[in-house]
Design a protein around this motif. Structure first.
Motif, PDB file in Angstrom:
ATOM      1  N   ILE A   1      -8.594  -0.077  -3.378  1.00 28.73           N
ATOM      2  CA  ILE A   1      -7.828   1.117  -3.033  1.00 28.73           C
ATOM      3  C   ILE A   1      -8.027   2.200  -4.088  1.00 28.73           C
ATOM      4  O   ILE A   1      -7.971   3.396  -3.791  1.00 28.73           O
ATOM      5  CB  ILE A   1      -6.324   0.775  -2.863  1.00 28.73           C
ATOM      6  CG1 ILE A   1      -5.620   1.877  -2.051  1.00 28.73           C
ATOM      7  CG2 ILE A   1      -5.636   0.562  -4.186  1.00 28.73           C
ATOM      8  CD1 ILE A   1      -6.093   1.991  -0.627  1.00 28.73           C
TER       9      ILE A   1
ATOM     10  N   GLY B   1       0.815  -1.204   0.000  1.00 24.85           N
ATOM     11  CA  GLY B   1       0.000   0.000   0.000  1.00 24.85           C
ATOM     12  C   GLY B   1       0.851   1.258   0.000  1.00 24.85           C
ATOM     13  O   GLY B   1       0.529   2.244  -0.686  1.00 24.85           O
TER      14      GLY B   1
ATOM     15  N   LEU C   1       1.469  -1.973  -6.103  1.00 29.87           N
ATOM     16  CA  LEU C   1       0.861  -2.764  -5.044  1.00 29.87           C
ATOM     17  C   LEU C   1       0.996  -4.256  -5.325  1.00 29.87           C
ATOM     18  O   LEU C   1       1.458  -5.024  -4.479  1.00 29.87           O
ATOM     19  CB  LEU C   1      -0.608  -2.367  -4.868  1.00 29.87           C
ATOM     20  CG  LEU C   1      -1.362  -2.984  -3.680  1.00 29.87           C
ATOM     21  CD1 LEU C   1      -2.458  -2.031  -3.209  1.00 29.87           C
ATOM     22  CD2 LEU C   1      -1.994  -4.325  -4.024  1.00 29.87           C
TER      23      LEU C   1
ATOM     24  N   ASP D   1      -1.143   2.799   2.123  1.00 36.23           N
ATOM     25  CA  ASP D   1      -1.444   3.790   1.085  1.00 36.23           C
ATOM     26  C   ASP D   1      -1.488   5.198   1.672  1.00 36.23           C
ATOM     27  O   ASP D   1      -1.015   6.156   1.045  1.00 36.23           O
ATOM     28  CB  ASP D   1      -2.781   3.428   0.439  1.00 36.23           C
ATOM     29  CG  ASP D   1      -3.144   4.337  -0.718  1.00 36.23           C
ATOM     30  OD1 ASP D   1      -2.498   4.231  -1.773  1.00 36.23           O
ATOM     31  OD2 ASP D   1      -4.074   5.161  -0.566  1.00 36.23           O
TER      32      ASP D   1
ATOM     33  N   ARG E   1       2.196   1.806  -3.486  1.00 38.31           N
ATOM     34  CA  ARG E   1       1.131   2.294  -4.360  1.00 38.31           C
ATOM     35  C   ARG E   1       0.807   3.754  -4.079  1.00 38.31           C
ATOM     36  O   ARG E   1       0.612   4.561  -4.995  1.00 38.31           O
ATOM     37  CB  ARG E   1      -0.102   1.413  -4.173  1.00 38.31           C
ATOM     38  CG  ARG E   1      -1.221   1.698  -5.163  1.00 38.31           C
ATOM     39  CD  ARG E   1      -2.209   2.658  -4.574  1.00 38.31           C
ATOM     40  NE  ARG E   1      -3.310   2.940  -5.499  1.00 38.31           N
ATOM     41  CZ  ARG E   1      -4.190   3.896  -5.308  1.00 38.31           C
ATOM     42  NH1 ARG E   1      -4.119   4.657  -4.231  1.00 38.31           N
ATOM     43  NH2 ARG E   1      -5.153   4.102  -6.188  1.00 38.31           N
ATOM     44  N   GLY E   2       0.731   4.140  -2.805  1.00 38.82           N
ATOM     45  CA  GLY E   2       0.433   5.523  -2.465  1.00 38.82           C
ATOM     46  C   GLY E   2       1.523   6.474  -2.908  1.00 38.82           C
ATOM     47  O   GLY E   2       1.245   7.598  -3.331  1.00 38.82           O
TER      48      GLY E   2
END
Length: 245
Positions: free
Chosen positions: A58, A20, A30, A209, A23-24
Motif C-alpha cells: 500500500i 486499509g 494498518l 485505503d 491507514r488511509g
C-alpha cells in the motif's frame, strides 16, 4: 484456502478493509488492526509478515504523496528503525506463540495510550525524541509488524500539520516494512503461502485505503487527531476482547 477456512478468509478480508481505511485516514494503523485478528487464526509471526507485506504494497501507491509532503525527520527515524528491527524479530521468535499473541494485542492498546495520554510538563527535545521514536519503531516493526506505535507519539503529538505527519509516517513504513519481510522470509518464517495471503488481502486493503484518503480530505486537524485516537482505541479493545475470549 491458504490455510484458512472460508469464514476466516471473509473475516480477514473485512478486517483488511477496516485496516486499509485506518491507514488511509491516519497514515498508520494498518497492522494495528490487521495483525491481532490474523494472529488468532495463523501463527503470530506469519500474521506479522502478512502485515509487513501489506504495508509495503500500500506504501507503493503513495510514493508521490510521500515525496511531496513528508518531513525530513522521517530519514533519521527510518534509519534507526532499520537498525533496531532485528531486535524485535528476535523477541518475536524467542517467545512462545501464546505470549506473542498477548503482547501483540497489548502493542495495539499501547498505540492508543501513547497517543492520548497527557504529557503534562514533561517534554523531550526534538533529537532525543527522534532517537527514541526510531528505536521503538524498529522494535515494533520486527516484533509485531506495527511501526506505528513507535512513531505515532512523535508525529501526532507534535506541531506538524496532519498532512505532513501522515506522509512522514508513510515514508518510514515504506522503508522499514520490506526489510522486515525479507528478514522473516530469510529466517524461514512464513513462505509462499503467507505472501499469497497478503496478495489476496491487498485488494481489500486498497479499497479501505481509498475510502480513508477521501475521509482525510474532509476532516479538520482536530477531527483527524480525535478520529485516529478513537479508531486505535477501538481496534485495541477489539483485539483484547477477541484474545481473551
Amino acid at each position: 484456502m491458504l490455510g484458512l477456512t472460508v469464514g476466516a478468509l471473509v473475516v480477514a478480508a473485512l478486517t483488511a478493509i477496516a485496516a486499509g481505511f485506518v491507514r488511509g485516514l491516519a497514515g498508520f494503523g494498518l497492522s494495528v488492526v490487521l495483525v491481532p485478528v490474523l494472529a488468532l487464526t495463523i501463527p503470530p509471526a506469519e500474521a506479522v509478515l502478512t502485515g509487513n507485506i501489506s504495508l509495503f504494497l500500500i506504501g507503493l501507491t503513495d510514493i508521490g504523496r510521500i515525496r511531496r509532503d513528508a518531513e525530513r525527520s522521517a530519514i533519521p527515524i527510518g534509519l534507526i528503525a532499520l537498525l533496531c528491527a532485528p531486535l524485535g524479530l528476535w523477541a518475536l521468535t524467542a517467545l512462545p506463540p501464546a505470549w506473542a499473541r498477548l503482547l501483540i494485542a497489548f502493542v495495539s492498546l499501547g498505540a492508543f495510550v501513547l497517543v492520548v495520554i497527557p504529557l503534562g510538563k514533561i517534554a523531550l527535545s526534538r533529537k532525543p525524541a527522534m532517537g527514541i521514536s526510531g528505536v521503538a519503531t524498529g522494535f515494533f516493526t520486527g516484533f509485531a509488524g506495527m511501526p506505528g506505535p513507535g512513531m505515532a507519539p512523535f508525529y501526532l503529538r507534535g506541531k506538524l500539520p496532519p498532512r505532513v505527519a501522515r506522509a512522514s509516517m508513510m515514508a518510514i513504513f515504506l522503508v522499514t516494512t520490506p526489510l522486515a519481510a525479507i528478514m522473516f522470509l530469510a529466517l524461514g518464517i512464513g513462505g509462499l503461502e503467507t505472501v499469497m495471503l497478503a496478495l489476496v488481502l491487498f485488494p481489500a486493503v486498497l479499497v479501505g485505503d481509498w475510502f480513508g484518503h477521501r475521509a482525510f480530505g474532509r476532516v479538520t486537524d482536530r477531527q483527524w487527531q480525535a478520529s485516529v485516537a478513537v479508531v486505535l482505541g477501538g481496534a485495541a479493545l477489539a483485539a483484547l476482547v477477541k484474545l481473551l475470549a
